[in-house]
Design an enzyme around this catalytic site. Structure first.
Site, PDB file in Angstrom:
ATOM      1  N   ARG A 177       0.827  -1.215   0.000  1.00  0.00           N
ATOM      2  CA  ARG A 177       0.000   0.000   0.000  1.00  0.00           C
ATOM      3  C   ARG A 177       0.862   1.267   0.000  1.00  0.00           C
ATOM      4  NH1 ARG A 177      -5.093  -1.558   3.965  1.00  0.00           N
ATOM      5  NH2 ARG A 177      -6.442  -2.298   2.287  1.00  0.00           N
ATOM      6  N   GLY A 210      -7.222  -8.913  -0.353  1.00  0.00           N
ATOM      7  CA  GLY A 210      -7.187  -9.738   0.855  1.00  0.00           C
ATOM      8  C   GLY A 210      -6.458 -11.050   0.662  1.00  0.00           C
ATOM      9  N   LYS A 213     -17.298 -18.276   3.551  1.00  0.00           N
ATOM     10  CA  LYS A 213     -18.756 -18.388   3.645  1.00  0.00           C
ATOM     11  C   LYS A 213     -19.469 -17.779   2.450  1.00  0.00           C
ATOM     12  CE  LYS A 213     -18.860 -18.234   8.644  1.00  0.00           C
ATOM     13  NZ  LYS A 213     -19.198 -17.415   9.803  1.00  0.00           N
ATOM     14  N   GLY A 253     -12.247  -4.705   1.688  1.00  0.00           N
ATOM     15  CA  GLY A 253     -13.674  -4.346   1.755  1.00  0.00           C
ATOM     16  C   GLY A 253     -14.097  -3.463   0.598  1.00  0.00           C
TER      17      GLY A 253
HETATM   18  N1  LIG Z   1     -12.954 -25.354   2.860  1.00  0.00           N
HETATM   19  C1  LIG Z   1     -12.777 -24.387   3.754  1.00  0.00           C
HETATM   20  N2  LIG Z   1     -13.186 -24.574   5.023  1.00  0.00           N
HETATM   21  C2  LIG Z   1     -13.020 -23.610   5.939  1.00  0.00           C
HETATM   22  N3  LIG Z   1     -12.440 -22.418   5.691  1.00  0.00           N
HETATM   23  C3  LIG Z   1     -12.021 -22.208   4.449  1.00  0.00           C
HETATM   24  C4  LIG Z   1     -12.171 -23.161   3.418  1.00  0.00           C
HETATM   25  N4  LIG Z   1     -11.663 -22.653   2.301  1.00  0.00           N
HETATM   26  C5  LIG Z   1     -11.195 -21.434   2.587  1.00  0.00           C
HETATM   27  N5  LIG Z   1     -11.405 -21.156   3.888  1.00  0.00           N
HETATM   28  C6  LIG Z   1     -10.980 -19.953   4.601  1.00  0.00           C
HETATM   29  O1  LIG Z   1     -11.593 -18.815   4.083  1.00  0.00           O
HETATM   30  C7  LIG Z   1     -10.852 -17.715   4.537  1.00  0.00           C
HETATM   31  C8  LIG Z   1     -11.021 -16.572   3.600  1.00  0.00           C
HETATM   32  O2  LIG Z   1     -12.381 -16.352   3.485  1.00  0.00           O
HETATM   33  P1  LIG Z   1     -12.994 -14.938   3.322  1.00  0.00           P
HETATM   34  O3  LIG Z   1     -14.444 -15.108   3.124  1.00  0.00           O
HETATM   35  O4  LIG Z   1     -12.519 -14.072   4.438  1.00  0.00           O
HETATM   36  O5  LIG Z   1     -12.335 -14.533   1.973  1.00  0.00           O
HETATM   37  P2  LIG Z   1     -11.737 -13.151   1.699  1.00  0.00           P
HETATM   38  O6  LIG Z   1     -10.729 -12.855   2.737  1.00  0.00           O
HETATM   39  O7  LIG Z   1     -12.853 -12.203   1.533  1.00  0.00           O
HETATM   40  O8  LIG Z   1     -11.066 -13.344   0.352  1.00  0.00           O
HETATM   41  P3  LIG Z   1     -10.307 -12.170  -0.266  1.00  0.00           P
HETATM   42  O9  LIG Z   1      -9.547 -11.617   0.871  1.00  0.00           O
HETATM   43  O10 LIG Z   1      -9.469 -12.761  -1.323  1.00  0.00           O
HETATM   44  O11 LIG Z   1     -11.336 -11.217  -0.745  1.00  0.00           O
HETATM   45  C9  LIG Z   1      -9.420 -18.164   4.638  1.00  0.00           C
HETATM   46  O12 LIG Z   1      -8.945 -17.877   5.913  1.00  0.00           O
HETATM   47  C10 LIG Z   1      -9.511 -19.669   4.401  1.00  0.00           C
HETATM   48  O13 LIG Z   1      -8.773 -20.421   5.342  1.00  0.00           O
HETATM   49  O1  LIG Z   2      -7.565  -2.517   5.369  1.00  0.00           O
HETATM   50  C1  LIG Z   2      -8.594  -2.042   4.876  1.00  0.00           C
HETATM   51  O2  LIG Z   2      -9.471  -2.758   4.344  1.00  0.00           O
HETATM   52  C2  LIG Z   2      -8.732  -0.563   4.821  1.00  0.00           C
HETATM   53  O3  LIG Z   2      -7.587   0.082   5.257  1.00  0.00           O
HETATM   54  C3  LIG Z   2      -9.952  -0.106   5.569  1.00  0.00           C
HETATM   55  O4  LIG Z   2      -9.812  -0.406   6.917  1.00  0.00           O
HETATM   56  P1  LIG Z   2     -11.086  -0.494   7.851  1.00  0.00           P
HETATM   57  O5  LIG Z   2     -11.815  -1.754   7.467  1.00  0.00           O
HETATM   58  O6  LIG Z   2     -10.569  -0.520   9.244  1.00  0.00           O
HETATM   59  O7  LIG Z   2     -11.943   0.709   7.587  1.00  0.00           O
END
Ligand SMILES: Nc1ncnc2c1ncn2[C@@H]1O[C@H](COP(=O)(O)OP(=O)(O)OP(=O)(O)O)[C@@H](O)[C@H]1O
Ligand SMILES: O=C(O)[C@H](O)COP(=O)(O)O
Length: 557
Positions: A192, A509, A353, A532
């Site tokens: 970043r 993420g 989820k 987000g």
């Molecule tokens: N089969 C599974 N069972 C349980 N947890 C899982 C499975 N597959 C993936 N995960 C978990 O899902 C988590 C990520 O899910 P999340 O919904 O937070 O995605 P995300 O962080 O939004 O993805 P991104 O960051 O790429 O947008 C990871 O920590 C991973 O370990």
């Molecule tokens: O890491 C992030 O997604 C941004 O810096 C926003 O942070 P926040 O979810 O604490 O508002």
């Protein structure tokens, strides 16, 4: 690959790979025909990185410019709105392609309220701007100068500010420098910070005085471990100048530092979230921040989904308020490339989820040709089809939703692929016993933690046909080495496709972490710096930090 089906009695057939892959949809690419055009009546619209934010209408005839004002607006809209993504074109010349997109009736464009939902497209849907453009074109015409066309971007950009706009000016730059720090306050990922550099460099090289602001973490009041001080050395190194750090973000001490800031200098304010007024977007606080500067640049894409004082409030007090280069690039890809993709367009959605990805899946179903699902959410889809999932993650209250999404995909002709095999574990641990099983054969007491090797192959085959791919969410519990193969395979495949000219967009993420772990981040078309924010954008939501910025003014070219 598994074609999703809501009738459980058909489940066993569904898992027969070779028959299933042909059943998926008439649109589904088969391994025998690797690069079909999924929408044969809808050849890929021109994807040009800049063209997605800057829509260019070219006319060699000045007489055309009266009607062109409407057309120009439509062209802008077509770059950002899903409604316009499948307008047929007949020629490969960029001018002709642009013209062909002009056949959309103006009324359709003007009344299409969804255009307003995205900050990026907001200007395109604004009748006032329509009027403004028409007026501008009339005045250009009456000036007697030949007009070839009009180029514009929905939001005014820092790139539109010239040395005369910037020299000696105090510029409040909101960046998202919310980087991870370890226990010793070392930056563990400087992405970043690096992403914020082009905008700052542009400003300082044009003689501006940069007042740089960011949040770090989610502090409740002044919290030393969330100070921005650890960022100063890296910022200074990347900018090639010594960045000065203030101990506050408003007040007399800060004002003094601003007053002593030389042209081309950078002052980093302390964490803006040390004041609760920031997140409450209190106008008085925003006014104090704004009082430090002459103009505003928002480059904090990662925080653009927050209507905070430093992202939204300040725009009420600073003119102009413009988009930074990073913000622009994120919008170009996450709005432009996704709404107006080169086709076939595949979306890969994973993560834990389905409930957290409903909006994204629904929105992508409107736009993509192929949807690949992985991660923990797949078990809710399996269960919704009457398939036994052992002790895998399931959201019982989302079974109906999963069925609805499968039906929606079918109705829209989107090839929705679920993995045909999974890697199951006897416990949720890095050293769990594991084995590969068909998705229809998850034993009781075992949980699916990754997609299987057969699924990887089929996903790869499906991706092989694509021209644009967006990925959000891991395929498995990639934090455990044993269950990282599916996610890493997707990362490697996207890297390979990037090398072949496919537009690859990584949504933020965990997917970004996976791409970085595999060492292929550098080859992707775009890696979002927003978690987000990128999700909200993909869901089609408004980003307050973008909406608040000044609209771009069309310029003759
Ligand atoms: N089969 C599974 N069972 C349980 N947890 C899982 C499975 N597959 C993936 N995960 C978990 O899902 C988590 C990520 O899910 P999340 O919904 O937070 O995605 P995300 O962080 O939004 O993805 P991104 O960051 O790429 O947008 C990871 O920590 C991973 O370990
Ligand atoms: O890491 C992030 O997604 C941004 O810096 C926003 O942070 P926040 O979810 O604490 O508002």
């Amino acid at each position: 690959m598994l074609h999703t089906h809501s009738d459980p009695s058909k489940a066993s057939n569904i898992f027969n790979l070779s028959s299933t892959i042909r059943k998926i949809s008439t649109n589904t690419p088969s391994p025998q025909s690797p690069r079909p055009h999924i929408h044969s009546t809808s050849p890929p619209p021109p994807y040009l990185h800049r063209a997605l934010s800057r829509s260019l209408f070219l006319s060699t005839n000045p007489e055309e410019s009266e009607t062109d004002s409407k057309n120009y607006i439509q062209t802008m809209a077509s770059a950002a709105s899903p409604t316009f993504c499948s307008i047929p074109t007949t020629s490969s010349s960029s001018t002709t392609r642009t013209r062909s997109s002009l056949n959309v009736p103006t009324t359709r464009f003007l009344t299409h309220t969804s255009l307003r939902r995205l900050g990026f497209a907001g200007a395109a849907a604004e009748p006032l701007l329509t009027h403004h453009v028409a007026t501008q074109l009339r005045s250009l015409k009456s000036s007697g100068k030949p007009v070839r066309g009009v180029a514009s971007m929905a939001k005014k950009s820092v790139g539109d500010l010239t040395a005369s706009d910037l020299k000696g000016k105090k510029v409040f730059v909101r960046a998202d420098l919310n980087v991870p720090l370890d226990d010793s306050q070392n930056i563990t990922d400087d992405t970043r910070i690096r992403a914020a550099i082009p905008t700052i460099k542009h400003l300082i090289s044009n003689g501006a005085k940069v007042i740089l602001s960011s949040h770090l973490g989610r502090p409740k009041g002044v919290t030393p471990k969330f100070s921005l001080a650890p960022l100063v050395p890296r910022l200074s190194e990347l900018l090639g100048i010594q960045v000065v750090k203030a101990d506050d973000c408003i007040g007399p001490e800060v004002e003094k530092l601003v007053a002593s800031l030389p042209e081309g200098g950078v002052l980093l304010l302390e964490n803006v979230r040390f004041y609760k007024e920031e997140e409450k977007n209190e106008p008085e606080f925003a006014k104090k921040l704004a009082s430090l500067a002459d103009l505003y640049v928002n480059d904090a894409f990662g925080t653009a989904h927050r209507a905070h004082a430093s992202t939204e409030g300040v725009t009420k007090f600073l003119k102009p308020s413009v988009a930074g280069f990073l913000l622009q690039k994120e919008l170009d890809y996450l709005v432009g490339a996704v709404s107006n993709p080169k086709r076939p367009f595949a979306a890969i959605v994973g993560g834990s989820k389905v409930s957290s990805k409903i909006g994204v899946i629904e929105s992508l179903l409107e736009k993509c040709d192929i949807l690949l699902l992985g991660g923990g959410m797949i078990f809710t889809f399996y269960k919704a089809q009457g398939i036994s999932v052992g002790s895998s993650l399931v959201e019982e209250d989302k079974l109906d939703l999963a069925t609805t999404l499968l039906e929606k995909a079918k109705a829209k002709g989107v090839s929705l692929l679920l993995p045909t095999d999974v890697i199951v574990a006897d416990k949720f641990a890095p050293d769990a016993d594991s084995k590969v099983v068909p998705a229809s054969g998850i034993p009781d007491g075992w949980m699916g933690l990754d997609i299987g090797p057969e699924s990887v192959k089929i996903f790869n085959n499906a991706l092989e046909t694509t021209k644009t791919v967006i990925w959000n969410g891991p395929m498995g519990v990639f934090e455990f080495e044993k269950f990282a193969v599916g996610t890493e395979s997707v990362a490697k495949k996207l890297a390979e496709l990037s090398g072949k000219g496919v537009t690859t967009i990584i949504g933020g993420g965990d997917s970004v972490a996976a791409v970085e772990k595999v060492g292929v981040a550098g080859v992707m078309s775009h890696i979002s710096t927003g978690g987000g924010a990128s999700l909200e954008l993909l869901e089609g939501k408004e980003l307050p930090g973008v909406l608040a910025l000044d609209e771009a003014i069309p310029v003759p070219v």
